[in-house]
Structure formats: structure tokens, C-alpha cells
Design a protein around this motif. Structure first.
Motif, mmCIF file in Angstrom:
data_model
loop_
_atom_site.group_PDB
_atom_site.id
_atom_site.type_symbol
_atom_site.label_atom_id
_atom_site.label_comp_id
_atom_site.label_asym_id
_atom_site.label_seq_id
_atom_site.Cartn_x
_atom_site.Cartn_y
_atom_site.Cartn_z
ATOM 1 N N SER A 198 10.353 -6.098 21.221
ATOM 2 C CA SER A 198 10.910 -6.854 22.342
ATOM 3 C C SER A 198 11.718 -5.948 23.274
ATOM 4 O O SER A 198 11.690 -6.126 24.472
ATOM 5 C CB SER A 198 11.773 -8.005 21.841
ATOM 6 O OG SER A 198 12.991 -7.497 21.371
ATOM 7 N N LYS A 199 12.391 -4.963 22.714
ATOM 8 C CA LYS A 199 13.133 -4.030 23.565
ATOM 9 C C LYS A 199 12.236 -2.919 24.063
ATOM 10 O O LYS A 199 12.692 -2.013 24.762
ATOM 11 C CB LYS A 199 14.314 -3.422 22.781
ATOM 12 C CG LYS A 199 15.407 -4.404 22.454
ATOM 13 C CD LYS A 199 16.196 -4.778 23.692
ATOM 14 C CE LYS A 199 17.166 -5.913 23.371
ATOM 15 N NZ LYS A 199 17.745 -6.467 24.626
ATOM 16 N N GLU A 200 10.972 -2.955 23.632
ATOM 17 C CA GLU A 200 9.994 -1.932 23.983
ATOM 18 C C GLU A 200 10.489 -0.526 23.614
ATOM 19 O O GLU A 200 10.264 0.442 24.338
ATOM 20 C CB GLU A 200 9.580 -1.998 25.447
ATOM 21 C CG GLU A 200 8.085 -1.817 25.557
ATOM 22 C CD GLU A 200 7.532 -2.128 26.930
ATOM 23 O OE1 GLU A 200 8.310 -2.217 27.869
ATOM 24 O OE2 GLU A 200 6.312 -2.281 27.018
ATOM 25 N N ILE A 201 11.215 -0.453 22.492
ATOM 26 C CA ILE A 201 11.514 0.859 21.920
ATOM 27 C C ILE A 201 10.229 1.424 21.350
ATOM 28 O O ILE A 201 9.924 2.597 21.490
ATOM 29 C CB ILE A 201 12.607 0.733 20.838
ATOM 30 C CG1 ILE A 201 13.894 0.250 21.486
ATOM 31 C CG2 ILE A 201 12.827 2.054 20.113
ATOM 32 C CD1 ILE A 201 14.959 -0.150 20.520
ATOM 33 N N TYR A 202 9.470 0.513 20.660
ATOM 34 C CA TYR A 202 8.111 0.875 20.267
ATOM 35 C C TYR A 202 7.191 0.445 21.399
ATOM 36 O O TYR A 202 7.066 -0.744 21.681
ATOM 37 C CB TYR A 202 7.730 0.185 18.949
ATOM 38 C CG TYR A 202 6.380 0.619 18.461
ATOM 39 C CD1 TYR A 202 6.226 1.833 17.809
ATOM 40 C CD2 TYR A 202 5.256 -0.158 18.699
ATOM 41 C CE1 TYR A 202 4.993 2.255 17.392
ATOM 42 C CE2 TYR A 202 4.014 0.262 18.288
ATOM 43 C CZ TYR A 202 3.893 1.469 17.637
ATOM 44 O OH TYR A 202 2.669 1.895 17.245
ATOM 45 N N VAL A 203 6.556 1.409 22.042
ATOM 46 C CA VAL A 203 5.767 1.126 23.236
ATOM 47 C C VAL A 203 4.347 0.781 22.823
ATOM 48 O O VAL A 203 3.712 1.534 22.090
ATOM 49 C CB VAL A 203 5.764 2.355 24.170
ATOM 50 C CG1 VAL A 203 5.056 2.007 25.459
ATOM 51 C CG2 VAL A 203 7.173 2.812 24.428
ATOM 52 N N LEU A 204 3.835 -0.369 23.300
ATOM 53 C CA LEU A 204 2.467 -0.777 22.958
ATOM 54 C C LEU A 204 1.505 -0.156 23.946
ATOM 55 O O LEU A 204 0.960 -0.834 24.821
ATOM 56 C CB LEU A 204 2.350 -2.295 22.970
ATOM 57 C CG LEU A 204 3.267 -3.037 21.995
ATOM 58 C CD1 LEU A 204 3.029 -4.532 22.091
ATOM 59 C CD2 LEU A 204 3.010 -2.569 20.584
ATOM 60 N N GLU A 205 1.308 1.153 23.826
ATOM 61 C CA GLU A 205 0.365 1.782 24.745
ATOM 62 C C GLU A 205 -1.027 1.739 24.135
ATOM 63 O O GLU A 205 -1.244 1.093 23.114
ATOM 64 C CB GLU A 205 0.870 3.162 25.118
ATOM 65 C CG GLU A 205 0.661 4.365 24.266
ATOM 66 C CD GLU A 205 0.889 4.274 22.799
ATOM 67 O OE1 GLU A 205 1.164 3.181 22.261
ATOM 68 O OE2 GLU A 205 0.748 5.328 22.167
ATOM 69 N N HIS A 206 -2.034 2.393 24.755
ATOM 70 C CA HIS A 206 -3.420 2.233 24.321
ATOM 71 C C HIS A 206 -3.635 2.697 22.890
ATOM 72 O O HIS A 206 -4.473 2.160 22.173
ATOM 73 C CB HIS A 206 -4.345 2.981 25.273
ATOM 74 C CG HIS A 206 -4.027 4.442 25.407
ATOM 75 N ND1 HIS A 206 -2.994 4.893 26.201
ATOM 76 C CD2 HIS A 206 -4.572 5.529 24.841
ATOM 77 C CE1 HIS A 206 -2.919 6.211 26.116
ATOM 78 N NE2 HIS A 206 -3.877 6.631 25.291
ATOM 79 N N GLY A 235 0.777 -1.226 0.000
ATOM 80 C CA GLY A 235 0.000 0.000 0.000
ATOM 81 C C GLY A 235 0.808 1.273 0.000
ATOM 82 O O GLY A 235 0.342 2.281 -0.496
ATOM 83 N N PHE A 236 2.032 1.258 0.566
ATOM 84 C CA PHE A 236 2.747 2.541 0.639
ATOM 85 C C PHE A 236 4.254 2.421 0.499
ATOM 86 O O PHE A 236 4.915 3.433 0.273
ATOM 87 C CB PHE A 236 2.408 3.248 1.962
ATOM 88 C CG PHE A 236 3.009 2.588 3.174
ATOM 89 C CD1 PHE A 236 2.409 1.479 3.743
ATOM 90 C CD2 PHE A 236 4.173 3.080 3.735
ATOM 91 C CE1 PHE A 236 2.954 0.872 4.846
ATOM 92 C CE2 PHE A 236 4.732 2.478 4.848
ATOM 93 C CZ PHE A 236 4.116 1.369 5.404
ATOM 94 N N VAL A 291 -9.549 0.605 7.827
ATOM 95 C CA VAL A 291 -8.997 1.164 6.578
ATOM 96 C C VAL A 291 -8.763 0.044 5.570
ATOM 97 O O VAL A 291 -9.088 0.174 4.372
ATOM 98 C CB VAL A 291 -7.685 1.930 6.867
ATOM 99 C CG1 VAL A 291 -6.950 2.234 5.579
ATOM 100 C CG2 VAL A 291 -7.985 3.209 7.610
ATOM 101 N N PRO A 310 7.727 2.055 -1.164
ATOM 102 C CA PRO A 310 8.192 2.117 -2.554
ATOM 103 C C PRO A 310 8.845 0.820 -2.995
ATOM 104 O O PRO A 310 9.565 0.177 -2.236
ATOM 105 C CB PRO A 310 9.213 3.260 -2.533
ATOM 106 C CG PRO A 310 8.854 4.074 -1.361
ATOM 107 C CD PRO A 310 8.269 3.144 -0.361
#
Lengths: 107, 245
Positions: free
Chosen positions: B84-92, B52-53, B104, B55
Motif C-alpha cells: 500500500s505504501k508502494e515500498i515494494y514496487v509492483l513493476e513488470h 516451503g522455506f 514452481v 523456518p
């Protein structure tokens, strides 16, 4: 060179109609074709004035426009790109607040 | 006078220098249009994307180094690392984003093709609308050329026709000439016939008059004696004849 002027390397008699996505100066080696030890010299050769940075951003914008937005029959791709880009941008600027929502203390 | 000349020369010098400045870098001294390195920009097809996006070029960048699955492996591996390192935080907001993504995705797969077809039709309609005048103009001009050719063909036919008419006139002239020749011949013949008839009649009349004249003169010339002698002679002859029989 004031605001709204063409770049001073641009000469209509030679270059024809102005392409805002194009750099009209003397081209350097593309970044993708550099050896690792040449990167420092390459960065040293760059023009780091604010107007040059704005020009680079403008060319990137118009390159994206010409490739994904301006063709005759475009799909949803540019909109999704904008969406993903803005999501990433706002995630990054809010990252200081997001950090406090971490669930695990040790990794 | 002098001041005007000075002003003019100054203006000329200034325009020369500004022209030199405007010329720019030394590589294009000639100032000729460089079609090879700076071709006229054309409106291309939209760039290809995957998922979808993303390139297509980013996938091509991986292909030579990692093969076809490499970019996906890289993406999944990077995501796993960030999670796994929670660099990307799975918040609400992450779960909100998941549900929005599902909506979408559903909308894109369900309505996307229809909307795309409709929009393409609209694009074509707009384009044909803009081109309509030009196309119509070309068609009209082509038709005018066709008509002009037909007209030329007809004009050639006219030439043939005129030639035929000229021949016709020549034939008529010939016919009139022959008719007049015939007329002259008959007139001359009639006059000659008249002359012939006239001379014939004159000769006949003269003959007749001559005969009458001779006869009357002869009868006038007969005297009573001669008549008496003739009668006597006749009687004598008759009596001689009677005596014989």
C-alpha cells in the motif's frame, strides 16, 4: 591467526573434532535473552574486527548448512531459501532503479 | 658440546612456551576432553520449514505472544503495508515472478514427491553400499562364531566317542583275558585227562600181563601126572554121576 587457521580459542584436546558452526570463545548472553537497556552494552562488548565479522558469517553459513543442507534426506527447503534470499538481495541492490517504476504519486 | 646443550635447553624452553600458548584460555587448563559441553557433532534431521522455506522456529517465536495465526497475520499485514505504501514496487518483474512462482508450485506439488522418493531410495542405496562391507564382515564373523561353537560341540562329542572307544578296548582286553583263562583251563584239563587215561591204560595192561603170566605159569605148572589124575578123576566123577542116574 592467519587465513585458514582454526580460531585461537579452539583446543582439539578439549573440544574434540572441530565444528565450523560453533563459537569456541567465552559465550555471552544470547541476543534473544537481552533486556532492551542491555542491548547497547551487549553491542559494545562485540568484537568488531573484520576477521571476527567473517568468523560470524562463516559460523552462520555452517549452521545453515548443518541444519538444512547437510542432513541425509533434505527437501527443497534450502533451495527455496537460497532462491528467496537471492531474490531479496537482488531486489535490495536494484531498489534505486525499481523506485522509478512506482505507479502512484501520492499515498 | 656446551653449545649443543644450550641449543637443546633453548628448544625445550621454546616448546614449553608454545605448548602453553596452544593451550589457549584459562578455563581449560586441565586439557581434558570436555564431552559434556562439546559433544561430538551428529548429523541431524533437516530443520522443519513452513510454506516451503520459512523456518519453523520463526513461527514458534510468534506463538507465545500472538497465538498460532499471529505469524500469518504479521506476514499478511507486513505485505499489505509494503504494497500500500508502494515500498515494494509492483513493476513488470513482479508479474513475471508470479508466473514463475505458479510454475514452481505446480512442479513441486506434481513431481516433488516422486523425485523425493527416488532420491531417498538413491540415498539409501548409497548408504547400504557403503555399509555393505561392514555388515557383511559382521555377518561373516557371527557365522564364524556359530561354526566355532558347533565345532566345540562336536569336540565334546569326540570326547564321548573316545571314552566309548576306551571302554570298548577295555572290554576287548577283558574278553581276551577270559579267553586265555579258558584256554589255560582246557589245556590243563586235557593234560590231566591224558595222565588219567595213561595210568588207566598202564594199569589195564599190567593187569592183563599179570593174568596172562599167571595163567601161563599155572598151565606150565600142570604136570602129565596131574593131568592124568584130573582126567581120571573126571571119568570117575562122570561114572559116579552116570551110576546115580
Amino acid at each position: 591467526m592467519a587465513f585458514g587457521d582454526y580460531p585461537k580459542e579452539y583446543n582439539p584436546a578439549v573440544h574434540g573434532p572441530y565444528d565450523p558452526a560453533r563459537y569456541y570463545g567465552k559465550p555471552d548472553t544470547p541476543f534473544g535473552q537481552l533486556k532492551l537497556n542491555e542491548i547497547g552494552a551487549w553491542l559494545g562488548r562485540r568484537n568488531k574486527t573484520p576477521s571476527a565479522f567473517m568468523g560470524a558469517c562463516s559460523r552462520a553459513w555452517w549452521r545453515w548448512q548443518h541444519k538444512y543442507v547437510q542432513p541425509k534426506k533434505v527437501g527443497m527447503a534450502p533451495f527455496f531459501q537460497l532462491l528467496v534470499g537471492s531474490m531479496t538481495f537482488f531486489y535490495v541492490i536494484n531498489y534505486g532503479k525499481m523506485k522509478h517504476h512506482r505507479n502512484y504519486k501520492y499515498h | 658440546m656446551l653449545s649443543r646443550i644450550a641449543l637443546r635447553s633453548a628448544a625445550a624452553r621454546q616448546s614449553a612456551t608454545t605448548a602453553l600458548v596452544a593451550r589457549g584460555s584459562a578455563s581449560d587448563v586441565a586439557g581434558v576432553r570436555d564431552e559434556k559441553n562439546f559433544p561430538r557433532p551428529v548429523r541431524g534431521e533437516p530443520g522443519k520449514v513452513r510454506l516451503g522455506f520459512v523456518p519453523e522456529e520463526w513461527f514458534q517465536f510468534f506463538h507465545s505472544k500472538t497465538g498460532v495465526t499471529g505469524p500469518y497475520t504479521f506476514g499478511v499485514g507486513l505485505a499489505t503495508y509494503l504494497f500500500s505504501k508502494e515500498i515494494y514496487v509492483l513493476e513488470h518483474e513482479y508479474y513475471t515472478g508470479l508466473s514463475i512462482f505458479l510454475m514452481v508450485y505446480y512442479a513441486t506439488t506434481k513431481f516433488g514427491p516422486k523425485i523425493a522418493a527416488w532420491l531417498d531410495k538413491e540415498v539409501d542405496a548409497v548408504e547400504s553400499n557403503w555399509n555393505e562391507g561392514r555388515v557383511q564382515n559382521i555377518k561373516d564373523l557371527e557365522q564364524a562364531i556359530e561354526e566355532e561353537k558347533t565345532a566345540q560341540w562336536r569336540a565334546q562329542g569326540q570326547e564321548l566317542l573316545i571314552q566309548a572307544k576306551k571302554e570298548n578296548v577295555l572290554l576287548q582286553l577283558e574278553a581276551a583275558y577270559r579267553e586265555r583263562m579258558m584256554n589255560a583251563y582246557t589245556e590243563v584239563k586235557r593234560r590231566l585227562d591224558y595222565q588219567l587215561e595213561k595210568s588207566n591204560v598202564e594199569r589195564r595192561l599190567a593187569q592183563k600181563a599179570m593174568v596172562d603170566w599167571v595163567v601161563s605159569n599155572v598151565t606150565k605148572a600142570i604136570t602129565p601126572d596131574q593131568e592124568k589124575q584130573a582126567i581120571d578123576r573126571c571119568i570117575a566123577d562122570l561114572s559116579a554121576l552116570a551110576a546115580k542116574h
